[in-house]
Design a protein around this motif. Sequence first.
Motif, PDB file in Angstrom:
ATOM      1  N   ARG B   9       3.916   0.561  -2.501  1.00  0.00           N
ATOM      2  CA  ARG B   9       2.459   0.658  -2.551  1.00  0.00           C
ATOM      3  C   ARG B   9       1.941   0.514  -1.115  1.00  0.00           C
ATOM      4  O   ARG B   9       2.243  -0.477  -0.444  1.00  0.00           O
ATOM      5  CB  ARG B   9       1.928  -0.486  -3.415  1.00  0.00           C
ATOM      6  CG  ARG B   9       0.433  -0.638  -3.477  1.00  0.00           C
ATOM      7  CD  ARG B   9       0.114  -1.837  -4.366  1.00  0.00           C
ATOM      8  NE  ARG B   9      -1.305  -2.031  -4.533  1.00  0.00           N
ATOM      9  CZ  ARG B   9      -2.028  -2.879  -3.792  1.00  0.00           C
ATOM     10  NH1 ARG B   9      -1.456  -3.588  -2.841  1.00  0.00           N
ATOM     11  NH2 ARG B   9      -3.319  -3.013  -4.024  1.00  0.00           N
ATOM     12  N   GLU B  67       0.442  -6.062  -8.107  1.00  0.00           N
ATOM     13  CA  GLU B  67      -0.380  -4.881  -7.798  1.00  0.00           C
ATOM     14  C   GLU B  67       0.462  -3.616  -7.648  1.00  0.00           C
ATOM     15  O   GLU B  67      -0.049  -2.508  -7.776  1.00  0.00           O
ATOM     16  CB  GLU B  67      -1.190  -5.129  -6.525  1.00  0.00           C
ATOM     17  CG  GLU B  67      -2.297  -6.132  -6.753  1.00  0.00           C
ATOM     18  CD  GLU B  67      -2.985  -6.537  -5.457  1.00  0.00           C
ATOM     19  OE1 GLU B  67      -4.218  -6.486  -5.441  1.00  0.00           O
ATOM     20  OE2 GLU B  67      -2.291  -6.895  -4.488  1.00  0.00           O
ATOM     21  N   SER B  68       1.743  -3.804  -7.383  1.00  0.00           N
ATOM     22  CA  SER B  68       2.620  -2.630  -7.238  1.00  0.00           C
ATOM     23  C   SER B  68       2.902  -1.942  -8.569  1.00  0.00           C
ATOM     24  O   SER B  68       3.429  -0.829  -8.600  1.00  0.00           O
ATOM     25  CB  SER B  68       3.938  -3.034  -6.573  1.00  0.00           C
ATOM     26  OG  SER B  68       3.699  -3.428  -5.252  1.00  0.00           O
ATOM     27  N   GLU B  70       0.853  -0.630 -10.417  1.00  0.00           N
ATOM     28  CA  GLU B  70       0.036   0.579 -10.407  1.00  0.00           C
ATOM     29  C   GLU B  70       0.816   1.794  -9.866  1.00  0.00           C
ATOM     30  O   GLU B  70       0.766   2.879 -10.442  1.00  0.00           O
ATOM     31  CB  GLU B  70      -1.154   0.263  -9.509  1.00  0.00           C
ATOM     32  CG  GLU B  70      -2.310   1.190  -9.535  1.00  0.00           C
ATOM     33  CD  GLU B  70      -3.285   0.729  -8.440  1.00  0.00           C
ATOM     34  OE1 GLU B  70      -3.611  -0.481  -8.379  1.00  0.00           O
ATOM     35  OE2 GLU B  70      -3.670   1.591  -7.638  1.00  0.00           O
TER      36      GLU B  70
END
Lengths: 325, 249
Positions: B9, B67-68, B70
């Motif tokens: 990401r 968050e990765s 996503e």
Amino acid sequence: MPGVFAFIESRDGEIRGVSHEVVTAARTVADGLGEEVHAVLPGAAGVGAEAAQLGKYGADKIFVAESEALARYSTDGYTAVITDFIREHGCRVAIFPSSAMGRDLAPRVAARLGGGYAAECTALEVEDGQLVVTRPRYAGKVFARESFESEPMVVSVRANVFTPREVEGGGAVEPLTSSLDAADFGSIVREIRAAAGEKLDVSEASVVVSGGRGLREPENFKLLEELADALGAAVGASRAVVDAGWRPHAEQVGQTGKTVSPQLYFAIGISGAIQHLAGMRTARYIVAINKDPEAPIFKVADYGIVGDLFEVVPRLTEEIRKLRG
Amino acid sequence: MRAVVCVKRVPDTEARIRISEDAKTVDPGGVKFVLNPYDEFAVEAALKHREAAGEGEVTVLSVGTEESIEVLRTALAMGADGAVLLRADGSPEGLAVASAIASELRGREFDLALFGMKAIDDDLQAVGPMVAELLELPSATVVTEFSVEGDKVTAQREIEGGMEVVEMTLPCVLTITKGAYEPRYASLKGIMAAKKKPLEEKDAELGSSGIRSESLAYPPERKAGRIVGEGPDAVPELLRLLREEAKVV
Ligand SMILES: Cc1cc2nc3c(=O)[nH]c(=O)nc-3n(C[C@H](O)[C@H](O)[C@H](O)COP(=O)(O)OP(=O)(O)OC[C@H]3O[C@@H](n4cnc5c(N)ncnc54)[C@H](O)[C@@H]3O)c2cc1C
Ligand SMILES: Nc1ncnc2c1ncn2[C@@H]1O[C@H](COP(=O)(O)O)[C@@H](O)[C@H]1O
């Protein structure tokens, strides 16, 4: 005395120009650490013939590893020679060029020896006996200063930054024996396909002439090739024209292409998108030729000509030819 | 054909990168994050080869915070079969990430481990060959296209002024650049399907990168220069400046 290791790259039996930059960078570090520069040149039998030239740029010793197994580049063979050398000689610093070969090797070498790795460095300094590097991140939107927590400290240096500098004295050439057998390598280079005329690479050229969508048709790149020819420059491209299939990806400059730091960069028919600027904003001088006076490229260009590239470029080529006789 | 594709990401290429007050980190505020563009090529390559083989499995793997997930979902929506998140705080790089990936791959059976040529945030171009080294596997970097026949892999890699054709056997590590694999867009169906695909989470076994970040700075501002003139008549003046002022011609 342990030396600062400098990797000497050759192709087809010839030492490549970036190697002089690597030796120059190594000299600076070695002076800071009070060490010698130990250059290592792997290659085919005979590759060492021209090795003494490296002494001019500050190599104290030049080790030549000539062997059938090293005649062509291979990740495994070259990694083995280099890591063996670094281990045996206790080198604390290892310097590579940011070339296809250098960037294939350096991370392998760092991983095998458990050292830290900093890529594409633009400055190398020694502070209190420690190496501190400066390197681009986010394609040069910011620059980081980094130091090392483990050794050897492995770095690759950006092309065109460490201008080769001649120094007093000259290095002694010594053979380095290796007992490698290509049959043991996990990967081998079967073939090298050179692009037409073995063109100068954008990442290494000191003058780059780049074209964008303003050229309208792939055939029109002939104009840029002529200009590049007159200047001894490499041709570069924006992503727009690479995506359109007009130019190969190898020529793309920008965040998803190559980052370049030439002395002189021409952006012709290129608007100057943020991703393009990221790849060329550290050029020493930028010239923009664009018919739109509002094009963002003019915000970073040192010199600009507002006008139709189809009129300006031929004139420029003509004047440069006159100048060069 | 079992492929593992490592994906990261990263800030979008459009993002303005702002340095935090500590002058050591980048401020993530207001930045849009995406799947690293080079990793899209790697995902596409894995999907193409799975399709050509008519069988196989593509697993995408990322080391990072929650968050990765996503970007793992983005890759699943493109068509990957399963995903693994190796949870880690902060943004580990280089040998630290390579160690985590290598220790995960040691426990898996795979033919191909694919990487992007580089992550566009740290610009390191290192994690792929480092993983190959840690696993003692053959590798080729900056690959534009490759073929697999039986257990023989033939890869084309970009070098200055040409291409190198590299041969090796499976399992191997390749880092992919733009070339034969133009990333597909995720279809609506793909996006829906991605929600039901397996996503495993575990803690990353990070190593040390061996690198300490001291400080970040912006590159020197480029002063807007001057417009030398208009049209071809400005050429002689441009050349005079390049020779006399800049001394580069
Ligand atoms: C994820 C991502 C990654 C990207 N990576 C890159 C990258 O690595 N490199 C890159 O370059 N881009 C990259 N881009 C694309 C970038 O955003 C721009 O789209 C691209 O740079 C535009 O190319 P251009 O300047 O050739 O075309 P345009 O923006 O269309 O500009 C053409 C210019 O030519 C001028 N012009 C037209 N006719 C003439 C004429 N007769 N004479 C003189 N001037 C003329 C116009 O005024 C205009 O300024 C990326 C984009 C994304 C989303
Ligand atoms: N945190 C990460 N998680 C998964 N893969 C990564 C990570 N960092 C880097 N990679 C992979 O390694 C490639 C090269 O990254 P780098 O060496 O950081 O430029 C990327 O394109 C990814 O394929």
